[in-house]
Enzyme design. Structure first.
Site, PDB file in Angstrom:
ATOM      1  NE  ARG A  74      37.044  49.269   6.003  1.00 50.25           N
ATOM      2  CZ  ARG A  74      36.032  49.822   6.668  1.00 50.25           C
ATOM      3  NH1 ARG A  74      36.092  49.938   7.986  1.00 50.25           N
ATOM      4  NH2 ARG A  74      34.957  50.257   6.047  1.00 50.25           N
ATOM      5  CB  CYS A 112      29.720  56.642   5.974  1.00 56.56           C
ATOM      6  SG  CYS A 112      31.102  57.276   6.931  1.00 56.56           S
ATOM      7  CG  HIS A 156      34.049  54.139   2.312  1.00 53.31           C
ATOM      8  ND1 HIS A 156      34.032  52.801   1.955  1.00 53.31           N
ATOM      9  CD2 HIS A 156      33.471  54.196   3.556  1.00 53.31           C
ATOM     10  CE1 HIS A 156      33.482  52.098   2.931  1.00 53.31           C
ATOM     11  NE2 HIS A 156      33.141  52.905   3.905  1.00 53.31           N
ATOM     12  CD  GLN A 167      28.689  54.336   3.743  1.00 44.59           C
ATOM     13  OE1 GLN A 167      29.214  53.461   4.409  1.00 44.59           O
ATOM     14  NE2 GLN A 167      27.386  54.598   3.795  1.00 44.59           N
ATOM     15  CG  ASP A 174      33.299  60.267   7.790  1.00 47.97           C
ATOM     16  OD1 ASP A 174      32.930  59.572   8.756  1.00 47.97           O
ATOM     17  OD2 ASP A 174      34.225  59.923   7.029  1.00 47.97           O
ATOM     18  NE  ARG A 195      28.870  49.885   2.597  1.00 52.11           N
ATOM     19  CZ  ARG A 195      29.964  49.924   3.368  1.00 52.11           C
ATOM     20  NH1 ARG A 195      30.020  50.734   4.392  1.00 52.11           N
ATOM     21  NH2 ARG A 195      31.030  49.165   3.084  1.00 52.11           N
TER      22      ARG A 195
HETATM   23  N1  NVA Z   1      36.427  58.522   7.202  1.00 53.30           N
HETATM   24  C1  NVA Z   1      36.227  57.348   8.013  1.00 53.30           C
HETATM   25  C2  NVA Z   1      35.196  56.465   7.385  1.00 53.30           C
HETATM   26  C3  NVA Z   1      34.896  55.205   8.159  1.00 53.30           C
HETATM   27  C4  NVA Z   1      33.847  54.358   7.506  1.00 53.30           C
HETATM   28  C5  NVA Z   1      37.553  56.608   8.181  1.00 53.30           C
HETATM   29  O1  NVA Z   1      38.314  56.533   7.213  1.00 53.30           O
HETATM   30  O2  NVA Z   1      37.842  56.135   9.275  1.00 53.30           O
HETATM   31  N1   CP Z   2      30.634  52.908   7.013  1.00 58.64           N
HETATM   32  C1   CP Z   2      31.535  51.909   7.178  1.00 58.64           C
HETATM   33  O1   CP Z   2      32.308  51.587   6.279  1.00 58.64           O
HETATM   34  O2   CP Z   2      31.463  51.312   8.394  1.00 58.64           O
HETATM   35  P1   CP Z   2      32.509  50.249   9.007  1.00 58.64           P
HETATM   36  O3   CP Z   2      33.784  50.998   9.276  1.00 58.64           O
HETATM   37  O4   CP Z   2      31.836  49.767  10.249  1.00 58.64           O
HETATM   38  O5   CP Z   2      32.738  49.147   8.004  1.00 58.64           O
END
Ligand code: NVA
Ligand code: CP
Length: 307
Positions: free
Chosen positions: A105, A264, A132, A135, A224, A292
């Site tokens: 990540r 998500c 992502h 997800q 989101d 997930r």
């Molecule tokens: N769009 C959000 C998704 C988090 C799971 C982010 O990138 O923070």
């Molecule tokens: N949806 C998702 O990826 O959640 P987290 O940021 O908690 O991992």
């Protein structure tokens, strides 16, 4: 392992691969806790390297890896030598000697590509600025359980043209979804990702600024956060830009009678979604979050078998 398979984005999967992973995920969900489930990754190890916060991705991968019989090794990047400037390419080479796959990540998507380029093991994108994919595996599994078939389902995306929107676009191109995005001016998806999705040749993608129009008669409404991780300083400006884009009961009323709501998570009630929607009857967000686990177990098994 000279040429591993990766999941840098959904572009790494053929439609048949995606379908096989989702079918296996359903099976793993059904068999969870029974002797038939087995431990297909017995004796293996998987690293989870996090450069930004996570709840679901971390827990679902850690538990899933454990249930597959493998050892999860979670690293918070800032507490590692990577956080003190050790090159990503050295990290990739070192991981390849210790573990059998790595979930990563990060912020810029180029770092996912960089890790994969120097890696002899599968790299799984656990969220980048651009995509992502994990997800979306869970989201598509949720749609499959709800509606049976994915091809031809209509999905409205309301909000930011961000990493999640991009992944929905690639999912549409792979599975045949009819995807309608409603994004404010200045927050549309990347044209390059639209081109990637259209080149996949299936489904359809339309982009508007009108949430009502996007939600008309659709089977799924999804959204989101308005400010993703790393965009905290833009939050105030974004709140203004996204006014009118909250998924509330009036917007859900535009959708088909059978329509469900996905997110998500994490969610901000009263911003991108009304509490009455995310906590209401049409919400499937808890099943989506659970999925997930099942989807990623199937993914890991598939990647390690194919690599
Ligand atoms: N769009 C959000 C998704 C988090 C799971 C982010 O990138 O923070
Ligand atoms: N949806 C998702 O990826 O959640 P987290 O940021 O908690 O991992």
């Amino acid at each position: 392992m000279s040429s591993p398979r990766h999941l840098r984005s959904l572009l790494d999967l053929e439609p048949g691969d995606l379908s096989a992973i989702l079918t296996r995920a359903e099976e793993m969900k059904r068999l969870r806790g029974t002797p038939e489930h087995g431990r297909p990754l017995e004796g293996k190890s998987v690293a989870i390297l996090l450069e930004k916060a996570s709840t679901r991705t971390r827990v679902s991968f850690e538990v899933g890896i454990h249930e597959l019989g493998a050892l999860p090794v979670t690293l918070i990047a800032k507490d590692t030598q990577l956080g003190r400037g050790e090159p990503l390419s050295d990290t990739a080479r070192m991981f390849s000697g210790y573990v059998h796959a790595v979930v990563y990540r990060t912020f810029g998507h180029e770092r996912i590509e960089e890790l994969a380029a120097d890696s002899r093991i599968p790299v799984i994108n656990g969220l980048s600025a651009l995509y992502h994919p994990c997800q979306l595996l869970a989201d598509l599994l949720t749609l499959k359980q709800e509606f049976g078939e994915l091809d031809g389902l209509s999905v409205a995306w309301v909000g930011d043209g961000n990493n999640m929107a991009h992944s929905w676009m690639l999912a549409a191109g792979l599975t045949g979804l009819d995807l309608r995005l409603a994004c404010p001016e200045g927050y549309r998806p990347e044209p390059s990702v639209l081109a990637q999705a259209e080149a996949l040749g299936r489904g359809s993608i339309t982009i508007t600024t009108d949430p009502q129009q996007a939600c008309e008669g659709v089977d799924v409404v999804t959204t989101d956060v308005w400010a993703s991780m790393g965009q905290e300083e833009e939050a105030k400006k974004r709140m203004q830009a996204f006014a009118g884009y909250e998924v509330d009961d009036a917007l859900m009323a535009r959708a088909a009678e059978r329509a469900i709501f996905l997110h998500c998570l994490p969610a901000h009630r009263g911003e991108e979604v009304a509490a009455s929607v995310i906590d209401g009857e049409r919400s499937r967000v808890w099943r989506e979050a659970e999925n997930r686990l099942h989807a990623q177990k199937a993914l890991l098994e598939w990647l390690l078998r194919e690599s």
